[in-house]
Design a protein around this motif. Structure first.
Motif, mmCIF file in Angstrom:
data_model
loop_
_atom_site.group_PDB
_atom_site.id
_atom_site.type_symbol
_atom_site.label_atom_id
_atom_site.label_comp_id
_atom_site.label_asym_id
_atom_site.label_seq_id
_atom_site.Cartn_x
_atom_site.Cartn_y
_atom_site.Cartn_z
ATOM 1 N N TRP A 24 0.848 -1.187 0.000
ATOM 2 C CA TRP A 24 0.000 0.000 0.000
ATOM 3 C C TRP A 24 0.884 1.237 0.000
ATOM 4 C CZ3 TRP A 24 -4.934 -0.329 -1.070
ATOM 5 C CH2 TRP A 24 -5.622 -1.505 -0.777
ATOM 6 N N HIS A 25 0.594 2.193 -0.887
ATOM 7 C CA HIS A 25 1.323 3.447 -0.926
ATOM 8 C C HIS A 25 0.339 4.575 -1.233
ATOM 9 C CE1 HIS A 25 1.411 1.870 -5.065
ATOM 10 N NE2 HIS A 25 1.348 3.128 -5.435
ATOM 11 N N PRO A 26 0.620 5.803 -0.701
ATOM 12 C CA PRO A 26 -0.286 6.925 -0.963
ATOM 13 C C PRO A 26 -0.227 7.334 -2.427
ATOM 14 C CG PRO A 26 1.569 7.624 0.397
ATOM 15 C CD PRO A 26 1.708 6.159 0.188
ATOM 16 N N TRP A 27 -1.382 7.754 -2.955
ATOM 17 C CA TRP A 27 -1.482 8.104 -4.363
ATOM 18 C C TRP A 27 -2.533 9.189 -4.522
ATOM 19 C CZ3 TRP A 27 1.787 6.620 -7.949
ATOM 20 C CH2 TRP A 27 1.447 6.782 -9.288
ATOM 21 N N GLY A 43 -8.875 12.230 -4.713
ATOM 22 C CA GLY A 43 -7.894 12.931 -3.892
ATOM 23 C C GLY A 43 -6.800 11.972 -3.469
ATOM 24 N N GLN A 44 -6.328 12.094 -2.233
ATOM 25 C CA GLN A 44 -5.272 11.220 -1.737
ATOM 26 C C GLN A 44 -5.887 9.914 -1.238
ATOM 27 O OE1 GLN A 44 -2.646 12.969 1.125
ATOM 28 N NE2 GLN A 44 -0.987 11.618 0.530
ATOM 29 N N VAL A 45 -5.394 8.788 -1.755
ATOM 30 C CA VAL A 45 -5.894 7.458 -1.410
ATOM 31 C C VAL A 45 -4.706 6.521 -1.207
ATOM 32 C CG1 VAL A 45 -8.034 7.732 -2.730
ATOM 33 C CG2 VAL A 45 -6.044 6.713 -3.823
ATOM 34 N N TRP A 46 -4.981 5.340 -0.650
ATOM 35 C CA TRP A 46 -3.999 4.256 -0.617
ATOM 36 C C TRP A 46 -4.208 3.419 -1.870
ATOM 37 C CZ3 TRP A 46 -0.138 4.529 2.602
ATOM 38 C CH2 TRP A 46 -0.293 5.132 3.837
ATOM 39 N N ARG A 47 -3.111 2.977 -2.504
ATOM 40 C CA ARG A 47 -3.214 2.195 -3.734
ATOM 41 C C ARG A 47 -2.260 1.010 -3.660
ATOM 42 N NH1 ARG A 47 -1.752 3.980 -9.926
ATOM 43 N NH2 ARG A 47 0.362 3.549 -9.296
ATOM 44 N N ARG A 48 -2.695 -0.133 -4.204
ATOM 45 C CA ARG A 48 -1.879 -1.348 -4.247
ATOM 46 C C ARG A 48 -2.280 -2.152 -5.475
ATOM 47 N NH1 ARG A 48 -2.364 -6.756 -2.329
ATOM 48 N NH2 ARG A 48 -4.431 -6.312 -1.562
ATOM 49 N N HIS A 49 -1.350 -2.884 -6.039
ATOM 50 C CA HIS A 49 -1.649 -3.752 -7.174
ATOM 51 C C HIS A 49 -1.818 -5.170 -6.664
ATOM 52 C CE1 HIS A 49 -1.320 -5.569 -11.177
ATOM 53 N NE2 HIS A 49 -1.710 -4.369 -11.592
ATOM 54 N N ASP A 50 -2.921 -5.824 -7.033
ATOM 55 C CA ASP A 50 -3.190 -7.172 -6.516
ATOM 56 C C ASP A 50 -2.810 -8.267 -7.504
ATOM 57 O OD1 ASP A 50 -5.170 -6.978 -8.421
ATOM 58 O OD2 ASP A 50 -6.799 -7.583 -7.094
ATOM 59 N N GLY A 51 -2.070 -7.922 -8.560
ATOM 60 C CA GLY A 51 -1.677 -8.911 -9.553
ATOM 61 C C GLY A 51 -2.448 -8.766 -10.842
ATOM 62 N N ARG A 52 -3.676 -8.241 -10.770
ATOM 63 C CA ARG A 52 -4.500 -8.027 -11.964
ATOM 64 C C ARG A 52 -4.822 -6.566 -12.182
ATOM 65 N NH1 ARG A 52 -9.693 -11.574 -11.276
ATOM 66 N NH2 ARG A 52 -10.061 -9.619 -10.224
ATOM 67 N N ARG A 53 -5.083 -5.844 -11.093
ATOM 68 C CA ARG A 53 -5.540 -4.460 -11.219
ATOM 69 C C ARG A 53 -5.136 -3.667 -9.989
ATOM 70 N NH1 ARG A 53 -10.380 -4.054 -8.154
ATOM 71 N NH2 ARG A 53 -10.914 -6.081 -7.334
ATOM 72 N N ILE A 55 -6.021 -1.545 -6.742
ATOM 73 C CA ILE A 55 -7.125 -1.423 -5.794
ATOM 74 C C ILE A 55 -6.846 -0.214 -4.902
ATOM 75 C CG2 ILE A 55 -7.872 -3.823 -5.839
ATOM 76 C CD1 ILE A 55 -6.220 -4.374 -3.402
ATOM 77 N N TYR A 56 -7.913 0.431 -4.446
ATOM 78 C CA TYR A 56 -7.804 1.691 -3.716
ATOM 79 C C TYR A 56 -8.528 1.607 -2.377
ATOM 80 C CZ TYR A 56 -6.616 3.284 -8.389
ATOM 81 O OH TYR A 56 -6.030 3.423 -9.618
ATOM 82 N N LYS A 57 -8.003 2.367 -1.393
ATOM 83 C CA LYS A 57 -8.647 2.526 -0.088
ATOM 84 C C LYS A 57 -8.633 4.006 0.246
ATOM 85 C CE LYS A 57 -6.233 0.092 2.830
ATOM 86 N NZ LYS A 57 -5.788 -0.749 3.960
ATOM 87 N N LYS A 58 -9.632 4.428 0.990
ATOM 88 C CA LYS A 58 -9.703 5.818 1.429
ATOM 89 C C LYS A 58 -8.522 6.128 2.345
ATOM 90 C CE LYS A 58 -12.858 9.022 3.685
ATOM 91 N NZ LYS A 58 -14.160 9.164 4.323
ATOM 92 N N PHE A 59 -7.900 7.281 2.132
ATOM 93 C CA PHE A 59 -6.777 7.722 2.956
ATOM 94 C C PHE A 59 -7.314 8.568 4.100
ATOM 95 C CE2 PHE A 59 -3.463 10.747 4.110
ATOM 96 C CZ PHE A 59 -2.399 9.911 4.315
ATOM 97 N N ILE A 60 -7.047 8.150 5.330
ATOM 98 C CA ILE A 60 -7.481 8.893 6.508
ATOM 99 C C ILE A 60 -6.213 9.333 7.244
ATOM 100 C CG2 ILE A 60 -8.774 8.821 8.666
ATOM 101 C CD1 ILE A 60 -10.444 6.560 7.399
#
Length: 66
Positions: A24-27, A43-53, A55-60
């Motif tokens: 996970w890294h900020p993006w 805006g600013q989110v967490w981003r990670r690659h799961d092997g296919r695409r 994926i994003y999480k809300k950055f708090i």
């Protein structure tokens, strides 16, 4: 013989993605994307690659003690 040459090619293949994409890294997202929960994030989110695409999480951000 054919299977043996396939194994050699598989061993010589380079990684197709960078190491940082697996953690996970900020993006910054300009165009809204769907999060893991299915909500739109921007805006600013967490981003990670799961092997296919990606994926994003809300950055708090963490609150600073006062």
């Amino acid at each position: 013989m054919f299977a043996d040459s396939e194994n050699h090619l598989r061993l010589l293949r380079l990684k197709s993605r960078a190491d940082w994409s697996a953690v996970w890294h900020p993006w910054n997202v300009l165009i809204p994307r769907r999060s893991i929960a299915g909500r739109l994030v921007h805006g600013q989110v967490w981003r990670r690659h799961d092997g296919r695409r990606w994926i994003y999480k809300k950055f708090i951000p963490l609150r600073q003690p006062t």
